[in-house]
Design a protein around this motif. Sequence first.
Motif, PDB file in Angstrom:
ATOM      1  N   PRO A  51       0.687  -1.233   0.127  1.00 57.79           N
ATOM      2  CA  PRO A  51      -0.100  -0.317  -0.384  1.00 57.79           C
ATOM      3  C   PRO A  51       0.564   1.355  -0.349  1.00 57.79           C
ATOM      4  N   ASP A  52       2.546   1.248   0.483  1.00 57.92           N
ATOM      5  CA  ASP A  52       3.486   2.275   0.171  1.00 57.92           C
ATOM      6  C   ASP A  52       4.369   2.384  -0.874  1.00 57.92           C
ATOM      7  N   LEU A  53       3.729   1.560  -1.788  1.00 54.73           N
ATOM      8  CA  LEU A  53       4.488   2.066  -3.115  1.00 54.73           C
ATOM      9  C   LEU A  53       3.971   2.261  -4.034  1.00 54.73           C
ATOM     10  N   VAL A  54       3.740   2.846  -5.022  1.00 55.83           N
ATOM     11  CA  VAL A  54       2.793   3.078  -6.545  1.00 55.83           C
ATOM     12  C   VAL A  54       4.086   3.115  -7.265  1.00 55.83           C
ATOM     13  N   HIS A  55       4.023   2.514  -8.110  1.00 51.40           N
ATOM     14  CA  HIS A  55       5.153   2.452  -9.650  1.00 51.40           C
ATOM     15  C   HIS A  55       4.181   3.052 -10.839  1.00 51.40           C
ATOM     16  N   VAL A  56       4.725   3.898 -11.076  1.00 52.58           N
ATOM     17  CA  VAL A  56       4.613   4.681 -12.297  1.00 52.58           C
ATOM     18  C   VAL A  56       5.557   4.828 -14.072  1.00 52.58           C
ATOM     19  N   ALA A  57       4.958   3.811 -14.324  1.00 50.82           N
ATOM     20  CA  ALA A  57       6.007   3.825 -16.200  1.00 50.82           C
ATOM     21  C   ALA A  57       5.756   4.924 -16.910  1.00 50.82           C
ATOM     22  N   ALA A  58       7.253   5.399 -16.803  1.00 53.82           N
ATOM     23  CA  ALA A  58       7.265   6.963 -17.464  1.00 53.82           C
ATOM     24  C   ALA A  58       8.646   6.913 -18.038  1.00 53.82           C
ATOM     25  N   ASP A  59       8.216   7.547 -19.422  1.00 49.95           N
ATOM     26  CA  ASP A  59      10.049   7.639 -19.905  1.00 49.95           C
ATOM     27  C   ASP A  59      10.410   8.768 -19.384  1.00 49.95           C
ATOM     28  N   LEU A  60      11.413   9.032 -19.106  1.00 53.33           N
ATOM     29  CA  LEU A  60      11.735  10.723 -18.519  1.00 53.33           C
ATOM     30  C   LEU A  60      12.048  11.565 -19.781  1.00 53.33           C
ATOM     31  N   PRO A  66       8.264  14.197 -15.798  1.00 51.15           N
ATOM     32  CA  PRO A  66       8.360  14.012 -14.773  1.00 51.15           C
ATOM     33  C   PRO A  66       7.237  14.532 -13.880  1.00 51.15           C
ATOM     34  N   GLY A  67       6.763  15.440 -15.036  1.00 51.03           N
ATOM     35  CA  GLY A  67       5.865  16.306 -13.993  1.00 51.03           C
ATOM     36  C   GLY A  67       4.534  15.474 -13.629  1.00 51.03           C
ATOM     37  N   GLU A  68       4.211  14.415 -14.377  1.00 55.06           N
ATOM     38  CA  GLU A  68       3.025  13.786 -14.060  1.00 55.06           C
ATOM     39  C   GLU A  68       3.854  12.706 -12.999  1.00 55.06           C
ATOM     40  N   ILE A  69       5.166  12.281 -12.950  1.00 53.79           N
ATOM     41  CA  ILE A  69       5.244  11.512 -11.942  1.00 53.79           C
ATOM     42  C   ILE A  69       5.087  12.016 -10.023  1.00 53.79           C
ATOM     43  N   VAL A  70       5.509  13.432 -10.621  1.00 53.36           N
ATOM     44  CA  VAL A  70       5.366  14.229  -9.142  1.00 53.36           C
ATOM     45  C   VAL A  70       3.757  13.891  -9.173  1.00 53.36           C
ATOM     46  N   ALA A  71       2.918  14.653 -10.446  1.00 52.75           N
ATOM     47  CA  ALA A  71       1.800  14.681  -9.797  1.00 52.75           C
ATOM     48  C   ALA A  71       0.474  13.464  -8.813  1.00 52.75           C
ATOM     49  N   ARG A  72       1.173  12.201  -9.332  1.00 54.88           N
ATOM     50  CA  ARG A  72       1.053  11.200  -9.345  1.00 54.88           C
ATOM     51  C   ARG A  72       1.199  10.833  -7.802  1.00 54.88           C
ATOM     52  N   ALA A  73       2.334  11.140  -7.224  1.00 56.65           N
ATOM     53  CA  ALA A  73       2.431  11.197  -5.623  1.00 56.65           C
ATOM     54  C   ALA A  73       1.521  12.601  -4.899  1.00 56.65           C
ATOM     55  N   ALA A  74       0.818  13.205  -5.427  1.00 57.71           N
ATOM     56  CA  ALA A  74      -0.055  14.053  -4.735  1.00 57.71           C
ATOM     57  C   ALA A  74      -1.328  13.236  -5.207  1.00 57.71           C
ATOM     58  N   GLU A  75      -1.363  12.883  -5.624  1.00 62.05           N
ATOM     59  CA  GLU A  75      -2.879  12.050  -6.246  1.00 62.05           C
ATOM     60  C   GLU A  75      -2.808  11.043  -5.234  1.00 62.05           C
ATOM     61  N   ALA A  76      -1.670  10.190  -4.975  1.00 61.45           N
ATOM     62  CA  ALA A  76      -1.968   9.281  -4.319  1.00 61.45           C
ATOM     63  C   ALA A  76      -1.371   8.965  -2.726  1.00 61.45           C
ATOM     64  N   PHE A  77      -0.887   9.905  -2.154  1.00 63.89           N
ATOM     65  CA  PHE A  77      -0.948  10.201  -1.338  1.00 63.89           C
ATOM     66  C   PHE A  77      -0.484  11.378  -0.888  1.00 63.89           C
ATOM     67  N   GLY A  78      -1.673  12.553  -1.542  1.00 68.21           N
ATOM     68  CA  GLY A  78      -1.464  13.936  -1.333  1.00 68.21           C
ATOM     69  C   GLY A  78      -0.859  14.779  -0.637  1.00 68.21           C
ATOM     70  N   GLY A  79       0.659  14.366  -0.960  1.00 66.08           N
ATOM     71  CA  GLY A  79       1.760  15.440  -1.047  1.00 66.08           C
ATOM     72  C   GLY A  79       2.669  15.487  -1.267  1.00 66.08           C
TER      73      GLY A  79
END
Length: 268
Positions: A51-60, A66-79
């Motif tokens: 539950p504490d790990l989210v994987h984002v498949a992305a090509d940097l 990069p912005g989409e990966i950071v946004a996923r952190a806010a979406e999944a964990f609130g910040g």
Amino acid sequence: MDLQLSGRVAVVTGASKGIGLAVTRTLLAEGARVVASSRRTSPELDALAGPDLVHVAADLMAPDAPGEIVARAAEAFGGLDILVNNAGGPPPGVTLPRGSFLDAGDEEWRAMFEFNLFSAVRAVRAAIPLMLERGGGAIVNVSSGNARQPSPMNVDYSAAKAGLTNLTKVLSAEFGPRGIRVNTVSPGPVRTAWWTDEGGVADMFAAQAGTSRDAVMDELAPGMMNLTTGRLAGPQEVADVIALLASPRSANTTGADFAVDSGFLKEI
């Protein structure tokens, strides 16, 4: 030592293997919640699923990634509290090591800077507003000993990493007063897939020297690079320093560059 990372939210790029995998595993063990990014997952990363790990498949190499990966952190964990810009090395389609400055044209230089510098710039740009909302945070940029040790080998890679080290100093000065610490970790040679995989650097040197892959990593490479400890570092040794810099235990450390390089850098 309790690193006081429980409940904190981190983004780690290049997380499926090597240093990034070790950082992800360490942060999770310390109670952090992690968004781990890589082009694809790996069995080792899958083994950390929970539950504490989210994987984002992305090509940097994609400017929006990069912005989409950071946004996923806010979406999944609130910040977001921690950003580890670990992804680096040869971008897709580029082979290292090089032997000369003349071996790389404009396209190779552009690709190297996109992957090793611009992806970090974009991730930081997306992360800072989220960190400011939470009163601060920690950014650790993984650079390289070659950022400060000029060499005709891999000159485009070294130049991109030098830019990352410089960027770290600038970010630290601007955002340190607002609670965001920014530091650099600069590994030397590390036993990662770049060295150890079939067809990797160790195999290339072994073919040239008429020896084995293990002999290159155990004897030839440490000798050629004049490594003080006599051995390549392990990914966990680098990850431990990154985790400490991400921790509130390092609350008064910013704008610093930590060499985890087996004694590769010998200049003051």
